[in-house]
Scaffold this active site. Structure first.
Site, PDB file in Angstrom:
ATOM      1  N   CYS A  82       0.843  -1.195   0.000  1.00 36.44           N
ATOM      2  CA  CYS A  82       0.000   0.000   0.000  1.00 36.44           C
ATOM      3  C   CYS A  82       0.885   1.256   0.000  1.00 36.44           C
ATOM      4  O   CYS A  82       1.625   1.479  -0.953  1.00 36.44           O
ATOM      5  CB  CYS A  82      -0.983  -0.030   1.159  1.00 36.44           C
ATOM      6  SG  CYS A  82      -2.337   1.188   0.971  1.00 36.44           S
ATOM      7  N   HIS A 192      -3.625  -4.678  -1.282  1.00 34.79           N
ATOM      8  CA  HIS A 192      -3.364  -5.393  -0.032  1.00 34.79           C
ATOM      9  C   HIS A 192      -3.425  -6.896  -0.304  1.00 34.79           C
ATOM     10  O   HIS A 192      -4.512  -7.470  -0.337  1.00 34.79           O
ATOM     11  CB  HIS A 192      -4.402  -5.024   1.028  1.00 34.79           C
ATOM     12  CG  HIS A 192      -4.270  -3.643   1.546  1.00 34.79           C
ATOM     13  ND1 HIS A 192      -3.463  -3.329   2.621  1.00 34.79           N
ATOM     14  CD2 HIS A 192      -4.838  -2.482   1.146  1.00 34.79           C
ATOM     15  CE1 HIS A 192      -3.536  -2.031   2.869  1.00 34.79           C
ATOM     16  NE2 HIS A 192      -4.355  -1.495   1.979  1.00 34.79           N
ATOM     17  N   GLU A 194      -2.749  -9.273   1.662  1.00 35.15           N
ATOM     18  CA  GLU A 194      -3.265  -9.960   2.850  1.00 35.15           C
ATOM     19  C   GLU A 194      -4.785  -9.900   2.945  1.00 35.15           C
ATOM     20  O   GLU A 194      -5.397 -10.627   3.740  1.00 35.15           O
ATOM     21  CB  GLU A 194      -2.628  -9.375   4.113  1.00 35.15           C
ATOM     22  CG  GLU A 194      -3.181  -8.043   4.586  1.00 35.15           C
ATOM     23  CD  GLU A 194      -2.709  -6.838   3.807  1.00 35.15           C
ATOM     24  OE1 GLU A 194      -3.074  -5.708   4.186  1.00 35.15           O
ATOM     25  OE2 GLU A 194      -1.964  -7.003   2.811  1.00 35.15           O
TER      26      GLU A 194
END
Length: 212
Positions: A82, A192, A194
């Site tokens: 990010c 992102h 994750e």
């Protein structure tokens, strides 16, 4: 033995979700601001949420730009997520370019030109043939949350150099923007991983497996 990776704890990051995802894909994860530990570990992750200037203040206070330079000079892996991608640029329009980034690429971060900002949600990747970490990911949807992005291809403005040219993966929200950059030991993603489901976990798995 699980490869050891460290997430930089500088007061501005989505640390827990990143740590959980990395542990899930088989890494031994440590969250730390200790310079020595960050130098010695096999992989370092620079996360980031908030404003560009706030993140750079925290990174500078922890001497992370120097850490990144030393690791990359030694061919040791660094992953930005990010704003962890944005801070690798020269500066950001978010604070009128007043705050210097790490300058890994001669580009600036610009505000997205789109009907709706911030860009929040799932967007397809446009992965070039030269990509390695993201190979086979063309058309996969990743989760984004940002108002600013790099909109210039770093490889196009670096000129002739013996250094490894960055390979940009793109996405589109109002205008094309850089979704990820692979540049030797430095990899960075605007999205992102994750929070991007199985495809995001696959990218983290690949990154962990290729650590030197």
């Amino acid at each position: 033995m699980k490869p050891k990776v460290a997430i930089v704890d500088y007061g501005a990051g989505n640390l827990h979700s990143v740590a959980n995802a990395l542990a899930y894909v088989g890494a031994e994860v440590q969250v730390t601001a200790d310079f020595g530990e960050l130098i010695d570990t096999r992989g370092v992750i620079v996360p980031g949420v908030g404003t560009f200037a706030h993140c750079m203040d925290g990174l500078n206070a922890a001497y992370i730009p120097r850490l990144v330079e030393r690791r990359l000079a030694g061919g040791r892996a660094v992953l930005g997520i990010c704003i962890g991608l944005q801070v690798m640029a020269e500066a950001s329009a978010e604070d009128d370019y007043a705050t210097a980034g790490m300058g890994q690429w001669p580009v600036r971060v610009e505000r997205l030109r789109a009907p709706v900002v911030p860009h929040m949600g799932w967007t397809k990747l446009q992965v070039p043939p030269a990509a390695k970490l993201l190979a086979g990911m063309d058309g996969e949807r990743m989760y984004f949350l940002h108002s600013y992005a790099i909109t210039t291809d770093p490889a196009a403005v670096m000129g002739e150099s013996k250094t490894t040219k960055p390979v940009a993966t793109w996405a589109h929200h109002g205008t094309p923007f850089v979704a990820a950059i692979e540049n030797g030991p430095l990899t960075a993603m605007q999205f992102h991983p994750e929070k991007s489901g199985d495809a995001g976990l696959e990218i983290l798995t690949r990154w962990v497996k290729q650590l030197p």
